[in-house]
Design a protein around this motif. Structure first.
Motif, short mmCIF file in Angstrom:
data_model
loop_
_atom_site.label_atom_id
_atom_site.label_comp_id
_atom_site.label_asym_id
_atom_site.label_seq_id
_atom_site.Cartn_x
_atom_site.Cartn_y
_atom_site.Cartn_z
N GLY A 1 0.88 -1.25 0.12
CA GLY A 1 0.10 0.00 -0.16
C GLY A 1 0.88 1.27 -0.02
O GLY A 1 0.33 2.19 -0.68
N SER A 2 1.88 1.27 0.62
CA SER A 2 2.64 2.45 0.69
C SER A 2 3.53 2.73 -0.74
O SER A 2 3.87 3.88 -0.57
N LYS B 1 -6.68 2.60 -5.88
CA LYS B 1 -7.75 2.23 -4.94
C LYS B 1 -7.24 1.28 -3.61
O LYS B 1 -7.42 1.62 -2.77
N LEU B 2 -6.43 0.39 -4.12
CA LEU B 2 -5.99 -0.54 -3.00
C LEU B 2 -5.02 0.14 -2.01
O LEU B 2 -5.13 -0.03 -0.92
N GLY B 3 -4.17 1.03 -2.76
CA GLY B 3 -3.42 1.98 -1.70
C GLY B 3 -4.08 2.85 -0.84
O GLY B 3 -3.71 2.79 0.47
N ARG B 4 -5.08 3.40 -1.37
CA ARG B 4 -6.02 4.17 -0.52
C ARG B 4 -6.67 3.33 0.70
O ARG B 4 -6.71 3.78 1.56
N THR B 5 -6.92 2.11 0.39
CA THR B 5 -7.71 1.31 1.43
C THR B 5 -6.95 0.80 2.41
O THR B 5 -7.01 0.38 3.57
N LEU B 6 -5.58 0.82 2.13
CA LEU B 6 -4.65 0.47 3.07
C LEU B 6 -4.10 1.78 3.78
O LEU B 6 -3.09 1.43 4.60
N GLN B 7 -4.49 2.57 3.38
CA GLN B 7 -4.04 3.81 4.23
C GLN B 7 -4.64 3.84 5.56
O GLN B 7 -5.57 3.11 5.69
N THR B 8 -3.88 4.48 6.59
CA THR B 8 -4.41 4.53 8.02
C THR B 8 -5.53 5.57 8.02
O THR B 8 -5.32 6.77 7.42
N ALA B 9 -6.39 5.63 8.76
CA ALA B 9 -7.70 6.67 9.30
C ALA B 9 -6.73 7.93 9.58
O ALA B 9 -7.13 8.93 9.15
N GLY B 10 -5.70 7.84 10.47
CA GLY B 10 -4.95 8.84 10.73
C GLY B 10 -4.48 9.60 9.73
O GLY B 10 -4.34 10.96 9.64
N ASP B 11 -3.90 8.80 8.66
CA ASP B 11 -3.20 9.47 7.47
C ASP B 11 -4.39 10.20 6.95
O ASP B 11 -4.03 11.39 6.16
N ASP C 1 -10.12 4.37 15.59
CA ASP C 1 -8.60 4.47 15.98
C ASP C 1 -7.80 5.02 14.69
O ASP C 1 -7.92 4.79 13.57
N PRO C 2 -6.76 5.95 15.08
CA PRO C 2 -6.06 6.61 13.98
C PRO C 2 -5.24 5.53 13.16
O PRO C 2 -4.70 5.64 12.04
N ALA C 3 -5.00 4.38 13.81
CA ALA C 3 -4.10 3.18 13.28
C ALA C 3 -4.90 2.31 12.26
O ALA C 3 -4.44 1.38 11.66
N ALA C 4 -6.36 2.36 12.43
CA ALA C 4 -7.28 1.57 11.64
C ALA C 4 -7.00 1.83 10.06
O ALA C 4 -6.92 2.94 9.69
N ARG C 5 -6.83 0.89 9.35
CA ARG C 5 -6.96 0.83 8.01
C ARG C 5 -8.18 1.32 7.43
O ARG C 5 -9.22 0.98 7.91
N MET C 6 -8.12 2.03 6.44
CA MET C 6 -9.21 2.45 5.63
C MET C 6 -10.17 1.33 5.15
O MET C 6 -11.35 1.53 4.96
N MET C 7 -9.66 0.25 4.71
CA MET C 7 -10.53 -0.78 4.30
C MET C 7 -11.18 -1.42 5.56
O MET C 7 -12.55 -1.83 5.26
#
Length: 321
Positions: free
Chosen positions: A184-185, A191-201, A277-283
């Motif tokens: 994801g990074s 789209k896949l990269g965005r869903t692997l982004q964290t909620a905090g990011d 949680d900020p660490a939660a993945r967007m997916m």
């Protein structure tokens, strides 16, 4: 108009290439592990080269390697002969692709690798070809018929080269322990990269002010806050800035229908709302929204203070869903 003969020919192409892949599967041997070890032994780039259709396949292999943890780029052999050989530095590993093994455009590159002790991985069907003889590691492909009716257009051969490159890529991924997060990074735009982004990011990129109001807000102030926030909700915070409740436009409608327009924030709000949680993945966030029929939720830090708001409508507009 499609005729039966067209369909038969199309199916024969698929069948021919499938049979080529089956033979390739059986041909995979110890040289695959040798190629993987050679690549893992360097901290330099892997350089993929090929001409014609093999060059197109080489570009895809280089891109796949680079996106999965193995720094790589494609080098056109003709450009290599005119100065780009300088891109190959000591410690690099070169993958050269030629089904026949006799592509004359590769000769200068092969000689350069041999003369400068650059490890060369060859992908060809011909062990005794020029490429086969120069290769330090030979990923040998079986000799198979091309799917082209004339037996000329690269079809089965390029399909095998692509699959062989994918096999090498995936084995390297496994050996490196390359994770979904690593993937994801390297794919922040997809789209896949965005869903692997964290909620905090995700909320760090937000510039609009958060729809928040104090616990002493009146009904009229709640209506104004929800309207101005344009998210269909407002967060209720206490004197320490901690999120203690949430009021949605639905909560306001229900209060109005019940004649409770004199009620304040503490009476209208849903206490202890669902937060992220900020660490939660967007997916994970998107899955939670869908399963629980949630339209939005606040991202809060360890102290319970809001950092941002994730809204389903925004996710739809931004291509997350």
């Amino acid at each position: 108009m499609t005729t039966q003969s067209d369909l038969d020919l199309a199916r024969n192409v698929i069948r021919t290439e499938r049979e080529a892949l089956e033979k390739l599967e059986q041909a995979i041997g110890p040289s695959m592990e040798q190629a993987v070890n050679a690549i893992l032994a360097t901290d330099r780039h892997v350089i993929v080269a090929g001409v014609g259709k093999s060059g197109h396949i080489g570009q895809k292999i280089a891109a796949s390697l680079a996106s999965t943890g193995t720094p790589s780029f494609f080098l056109h052999p003709t450009e290599a002969s005119h100065g780009d050989l300088g891109m190959i530095v000591p410690g690099s590993v070169v993958i050269a692709i030629s089904y026949s093994g006799e592509s004359r455009e590769l000769i200068d590159l092969l000689r350069y690798c041999k003369g400068n002790a650059i490890p060369l991985i060859g992908m060809t069907r011909a062990r005794e070809s020029t490429l086969g003889r120069y290769a330090d590691v030979l990923l040998e492909m079986p000799t198979v018929p091309e799917a082209c009716p004339n037996g000329l257009a690269p079809t089965s051969s390029t399909t095998m080269a692509l699959a062989l490159g994918d096999a090498l890529t995936i084995v390297l991924m496994a050996r490196r322990g390359f994770s979904r997060e690593d993937f994801g990074s390297r794919h922040p735009g997809g789209k896949l990269g965005r869903t692997l982004q964290t909620a905090g990011d995700y909320v760090n990129d937000q510039t609009d002010p958060l729809p928040l109001t104090g616990s002493d807000a009146s009904f009229a102030q709640l209506v104004i806050a929800v309207s101005e926030g344009r998210k269909g909700c407002v967060g209720i915070v206490d004197g320490n800035g901690q999120l203690i409740g949430m009021v949605t436009d639905g909560d306001l409608r229900r209060a109005m229908l019940a004649g409770r327009t004199e009620a304040g924030a503490l009476e209208v709000m849903t206490p202890h709302p669902r937060t992220i949680d900020p660490a939660a993945r967007m997916m994970t966030v998107i899955k939670s929204f869908s399963e629980n029929r949630i339209s939005n939720a606040f991202v809060v830090d360890e102290a319970g203070k809001p950092l941002g708001l994730i809204d389903m409508k925004d996710l739809l507009a931004e291509g997350y869903v």
